[in-house]
Motif scaffolding. Structure first.
Motif, PDB file in Angstrom:
ATOM      1  N   ALA A 136      52.969  20.564  32.156  1.00  0.00           N
ATOM      2  CA  ALA A 136      53.857  20.570  33.326  1.00  0.00           C
ATOM      3  C   ALA A 136      54.118  19.122  33.750  1.00  0.00           C
ATOM      4  CB  ALA A 136      53.196  21.349  34.462  1.00  0.00           C
ATOM      5  N   GLY A 137      55.151  18.930  34.562  1.00  0.00           N
ATOM      6  CA  GLY A 137      55.442  17.590  35.069  1.00  0.00           C
ATOM      7  C   GLY A 137      56.528  16.880  34.278  1.00  0.00           C
ATOM      8  N   VAL A 138      57.238  17.627  33.409  1.00  0.00           N
ATOM      9  CA  VAL A 138      58.309  17.037  32.602  1.00  0.00           C
ATOM     10  C   VAL A 138      59.639  17.626  33.086  1.00  0.00           C
ATOM     11  CG1 VAL A 138      59.239  16.769  30.270  1.00  0.00           C
ATOM     12  CG2 VAL A 138      56.752  16.797  30.641  1.00  0.00           C
ATOM     13  N   TYR A 139      60.567  16.748  33.461  1.00  0.00           N
ATOM     14  CA  TYR A 139      61.825  17.196  34.083  1.00  0.00           C
ATOM     15  C   TYR A 139      63.022  16.509  33.444  1.00  0.00           C
ATOM     16  CZ  TYR A 139      58.431  18.043  37.840  1.00  0.00           C
ATOM     17  OH  TYR A 139      57.339  18.448  38.565  1.00  0.00           O
ATOM     18  N   THR A 140      64.213  17.045  33.768  1.00  0.00           N
ATOM     19  CA  THR A 140      65.442  16.252  33.655  1.00  0.00           C
ATOM     20  C   THR A 140      65.755  15.760  35.075  1.00  0.00           C
ATOM     21  OG1 THR A 140      66.844  18.144  34.128  1.00  0.00           O
ATOM     22  CG2 THR A 140      66.376  17.685  31.792  1.00  0.00           C
ATOM     23  N   THR A 141      66.730  14.880  35.225  1.00  0.00           N
ATOM     24  CA  THR A 141      67.074  14.414  36.576  1.00  0.00           C
ATOM     25  C   THR A 141      67.520  15.581  37.446  1.00  0.00           C
ATOM     26  OG1 THR A 141      67.944  12.455  35.484  1.00  0.00           O
ATOM     27  CG2 THR A 141      68.333  12.636  37.847  1.00  0.00           C
ATOM     28  N   GLY A 142      68.324  16.469  36.859  1.00  0.00           N
ATOM     29  CA  GLY A 142      68.806  17.632  37.621  1.00  0.00           C
ATOM     30  C   GLY A 142      67.650  18.479  38.121  1.00  0.00           C
ATOM     31  N   GLN A 143      66.677  18.727  37.255  1.00  0.00           N
ATOM     32  CA  GLN A 143      65.510  19.530  37.665  1.00  0.00           C
ATOM     33  C   GLN A 143      64.700  18.793  38.730  1.00  0.00           C
ATOM     34  OE1 GLN A 143      63.839  19.873  33.760  1.00  0.00           O
ATOM     35  NE2 GLN A 143      64.851  21.822  33.339  1.00  0.00           N
ATOM     36  N   LEU A 144      64.552  17.480  38.533  1.00  0.00           N
ATOM     37  CA  LEU A 144      63.810  16.676  39.512  1.00  0.00           C
ATOM     38  C   LEU A 144      64.483  16.752  40.883  1.00  0.00           C
ATOM     39  CD1 LEU A 144      61.725  14.294  40.141  1.00  0.00           C
ATOM     40  CD2 LEU A 144      63.679  12.786  39.684  1.00  0.00           C
ATOM     41  N   GLN A 145      65.817  16.582  40.898  1.00  0.00           N
ATOM     42  CA  GLN A 145      66.512  16.551  42.192  1.00  0.00           C
ATOM     43  C   GLN A 145      66.532  17.933  42.840  1.00  0.00           C
ATOM     44  OE1 GLN A 145      70.178  14.335  41.456  1.00  0.00           O
ATOM     45  NE2 GLN A 145      69.035  12.433  41.690  1.00  0.00           N
ATOM     46  N   ASN A 146      66.561  18.960  42.023  1.00  0.00           N
ATOM     47  CA  ASN A 146      66.420  20.313  42.548  1.00  0.00           C
ATOM     48  C   ASN A 146      65.069  20.474  43.217  1.00  0.00           C
ATOM     49  OD1 ASN A 146      67.720  23.063  42.350  1.00  0.00           O
ATOM     50  ND2 ASN A 146      68.713  21.925  40.685  1.00  0.00           N
ATOM     51  N   LEU A 147      64.020  20.035  42.523  1.00  0.00           N
ATOM     52  CA  LEU A 147      62.655  20.161  43.041  1.00  0.00           C
ATOM     53  C   LEU A 147      62.506  19.406  44.365  1.00  0.00           C
ATOM     54  CD1 LEU A 147      59.569  20.875  42.485  1.00  0.00           C
ATOM     55  CD2 LEU A 147      59.404  18.564  41.547  1.00  0.00           C
ATOM     56  N   VAL A 148      63.006  18.173  44.389  1.00  0.00           N
ATOM     57  CA  VAL A 148      62.773  17.306  45.553  1.00  0.00           C
ATOM     58  C   VAL A 148      63.713  17.667  46.705  1.00  0.00           C
ATOM     59  CG1 VAL A 148      62.891  14.915  46.365  1.00  0.00           C
ATOM     60  CG2 VAL A 148      61.845  15.438  44.147  1.00  0.00           C
ATOM     61  N   HIS A 149      65.001  17.801  46.398  1.00  0.00           N
ATOM     62  CA  HIS A 149      65.969  17.937  47.497  1.00  0.00           C
ATOM     63  C   HIS A 149      66.218  19.368  47.938  1.00  0.00           C
ATOM     64  CE1 HIS A 149      66.607  13.727  47.523  1.00  0.00           C
ATOM     65  NE2 HIS A 149      67.158  13.680  46.335  1.00  0.00           N
ATOM     66  N   LEU A 150      66.096  20.318  47.031  1.00  0.00           N
ATOM     67  CA  LEU A 150      66.356  21.705  47.443  1.00  0.00           C
ATOM     68  C   LEU A 150      65.070  22.462  47.742  1.00  0.00           C
ATOM     69  CD1 LEU A 150      69.320  22.778  45.098  1.00  0.00           C
ATOM     70  CD2 LEU A 150      69.415  21.733  47.351  1.00  0.00           C
ATOM     71  N   HIS A 151      63.971  22.128  47.003  1.00  0.00           N
ATOM     72  CA  HIS A 151      62.729  22.890  47.207  1.00  0.00           C
ATOM     73  C   HIS A 151      61.631  22.064  47.882  1.00  0.00           C
ATOM     74  CE1 HIS A 151      64.487  26.167  44.960  1.00  0.00           C
ATOM     75  NE2 HIS A 151      64.867  25.291  44.050  1.00  0.00           N
ATOM     76  N   HIS A 152      61.931  20.788  48.172  1.00  0.00           N
ATOM     77  CA  HIS A 152      61.008  19.894  48.887  1.00  0.00           C
ATOM     78  C   HIS A 152      59.632  19.854  48.216  1.00  0.00           C
ATOM     79  CE1 HIS A 152      64.266  19.806  51.686  1.00  0.00           C
ATOM     80  NE2 HIS A 152      64.216  21.120  51.766  1.00  0.00           N
ATOM     81  N   GLY A 153      59.640  19.876  46.886  1.00  0.00           N
ATOM     82  CA  GLY A 153      58.396  19.809  46.115  1.00  0.00           C
ATOM     83  C   GLY A 153      58.043  18.369  45.766  1.00  0.00           C
ATOM     84  N   SER A 154      56.847  18.183  45.209  1.00  0.00           N
ATOM     85  CA  SER A 154      56.375  16.846  44.847  1.00  0.00           C
ATOM     86  C   SER A 154      56.332  16.711  43.323  1.00  0.00           C
ATOM     87  CB  SER A 154      54.976  16.627  45.423  1.00  0.00           C
ATOM     88  OG  SER A 154      54.425  15.467  44.844  1.00  0.00           O
ATOM     89  N   PRO A 155      57.023  15.706  42.770  1.00  0.00           N
ATOM     90  CA  PRO A 155      57.035  15.574  41.305  1.00  0.00           C
ATOM     91  C   PRO A 155      55.780  14.932  40.735  1.00  0.00           C
ATOM     92  CG  PRO A 155      58.420  13.894  42.304  1.00  0.00           C
ATOM     93  CD  PRO A 155      57.908  14.743  43.427  1.00  0.00           C
ATOM     94  N   GLY A 156      54.990  14.171  41.552  1.00  0.00           N
ATOM     95  CA  GLY A 156      53.817  13.462  41.060  1.00  0.00           C
ATOM     96  C   GLY A 156      53.716  12.111  41.733  1.00  0.00           C
TER      97      GLY A 156
END
Ligand SMILES: Cc1cc2nc3c(=O)[nH]c(=O)nc-3n(C[C@H](O)[C@H](O)[C@H](O)COP(=O)(O)OP(=O)(O)OC[C@H]3O[C@@H](n4cnc5c(N)ncnc54)[C@H](O)[C@@H]3O)c2cc1C
Length: 415
Positions: A136-156
């Protein structure tokens, strides 16, 4: 709604991003338009791209991605377009009839014209054939921005960003906002593909170390990513960089599944549907616009495609605008990877904004664009801006001259 419900707008637009929304806004009032988007809100990628840089050429102002997405949505609604969200188009049941699945049920949309505006995505790690563990912890930019901006998650906390395009710096900014340091940005090119000003600011203001001529050869980690192995492509030397997050950026591919499943002619270069300069696909009444055709250009260019295609769709609805069968393919020669649009037809308009869009795999600082057909030079032009990997290279339409309608493919190359 049931499986037998059929909606019959004049025009159905698949994809409510900048291209689809702008096409819908331009069409509504002159035709009955329905936009279908699989997400919970329309706006496309800008919805979760929470930084400035949107709207310059189409709205004549610069705004953030989410504000831009809202603005385009409002314009389409105010113009009278119907927008269905959480509505995924899953296939075709007729020439211009689409199968749609949504939480409200399944239905079909049968239209006189279809505009495909499904955009493009970054190829994920598996598609890039990067060996190693599958943590886990491997993203594309789109997935990263979804995680951070839409789901307010932490990428690491420590990230390696793979790629040096504009979008790669967008990933760095998002990581920073999420409290994650970029410990390395890698690119296989001799310098990052983004604009020099962005690269300089990224290195100095954001303090990001950049490794050029470097590729990621292995992802390491059980459960969660713990590092990546990178190779210096000049020396072959390898080292492992500790990190708990990897973002694969750029390396775009059109969201072309619907175009493929329709059996439309495809463009081997862009890997989107093949279109002529009127943005017609190979099926009458089916058009395409935006990054589906040129993976990828900026949002304003996608939006202006949408505005352009609206007039072609209206011609079609009025019974005109039929394609001349004598289409001549336009082919990109290395180091150019693709050219869009890919088909020239006698009597067709110039493409959107009077530009051919191209993608290069190598930096050519002073590009001399040469067009040939059947071994004969048609035209050449030296351009004052570079052809640079990682961003679209625009060529004025005026280079396209003296094409013989019955002749062979027109080659576009760089001398
Ligand atoms: C991280 C990042 C940063 C960026 N920064 C900038 C910037 O600063 N400035 C700028 O101008 N551009 C920027 N861009 C580029 C910009 O986002 C794109 O050019 C633009 O979004 C393209 O618009 P589009 O309408 O072609 O596609 P998209 O925005 O991708 O929209 C396509 C839509 O189609 C929908 N869709 C796809 N398939 C289906 C289906 N089967 N059924 C229903 N709906 C479907 C999707 O849900 C999506 O909403 C950035 C891109 C990224 C990834």
């Amino acid at each position: 709604m049931t499986a037998t419900s059929v909606l019959r707008p004049d025009v159905v637009v698949v994809g409510g991003g900048p291209a689809g929304l702008t096409a819908a806004a331009a069409l509504a009032g002159r035709a009955d338009v329905l936009v279908l988007d699989r997400e919970r809100a329309t706006g496309g990628i800008p919805r979760h791209s929470d930084h400035t840089g949107y709207g310059l050429r189409d709205l004549r102002r610069v705004m953030t991605g989410p504000a831009y997405a809202r603005r385009l949505t409002d314009r389409a609604l105010r113009a009278g377009a119907a927008l269905h969200t959480e509505a995924t188009v899953t296939g075709w049941t007729g020439e211009r009839t689409l199968a749609v699945t949504s939480p409200r049920g399944r239905y079909e949309v049968e239209a006189k014209a279809v505009v495909l505006a499904t955009g493009a995505r970054e190829r994920p790690r598996p598609a890039r054939l990067v060996p190693g563990d599958r943590p886990a912890g491997v993203y594309t930019t789109g997935q990263l921005q979804n995680l951070v901006h839409l789901h307010h998650g932490s990428p690491g906390t420590r990230a390696v960003v793979v790629g040096g395009e504009l979008v790669s710096w967008s990933a760095v900014v998002t990581l920073r906002e999420a409290g994650c340091a970029t410990v390395l940005l890698t690119t296989e090119h001799p310098s990052p593909e983004s604009y020099a000003a962005f690269n300089a600011a990224g290195r100095t203001v954001l303090g990001v170390p950049v490794a050029t001529r470097t590729r990621v050869v292995r992802v390491v980690g059980k459960g969660r990513v713990s590092g990546v192995e990178v190779e210096d492509t000049a020396t072959g030397r390898r080292r492992t960089v500790d990190c708990d997050c990897v973002v694969f950026t750029g390396d775009w591919i059109p969201d072309h599944e619907l175009a493929r499943s329709a059996g439309l002619a495809m463009d081997a270069g862009t890997r989107g549907p093949l279109v002529d300069t009127a943005l017609r696909t190979s099926r009458p009444g089916v058009f395409a616009a935006g990054n589906l055709l040129h993976p990828v250009d900026t949002a304003d260019i996608a939006a202006l495609d949408g505005r352009f295609v609206a007039d072609r769709v209206l011609d079609h609805l009025a019974g005109g605008g039929a394609a001349d069968p004598r289409g001549v393919p336009l082919v990109a020669d290395a180091p150019l990877r693709w050219v869009a649009p890919g088909l020239l037809r006698p009597g067709d308009p110039a493409p959107p904004r009077g530009r051919l869009l191209l993608w290069t795999d190598e930096l050519v600082r002073v590009p001399r664009v040469v067009l040939t057909q059947d071994g004969r030079e048609l035209s050449h032009r030296t351009l004052p801006w570079p052809a640079s990997p990682g961003r679209v290279f625009r060529v004025p339409w005026s280079v396209v001259r003296r094409v013989r309608p019955g002749g062979g493919p027109v080659h576009v190359g760089l001398a």
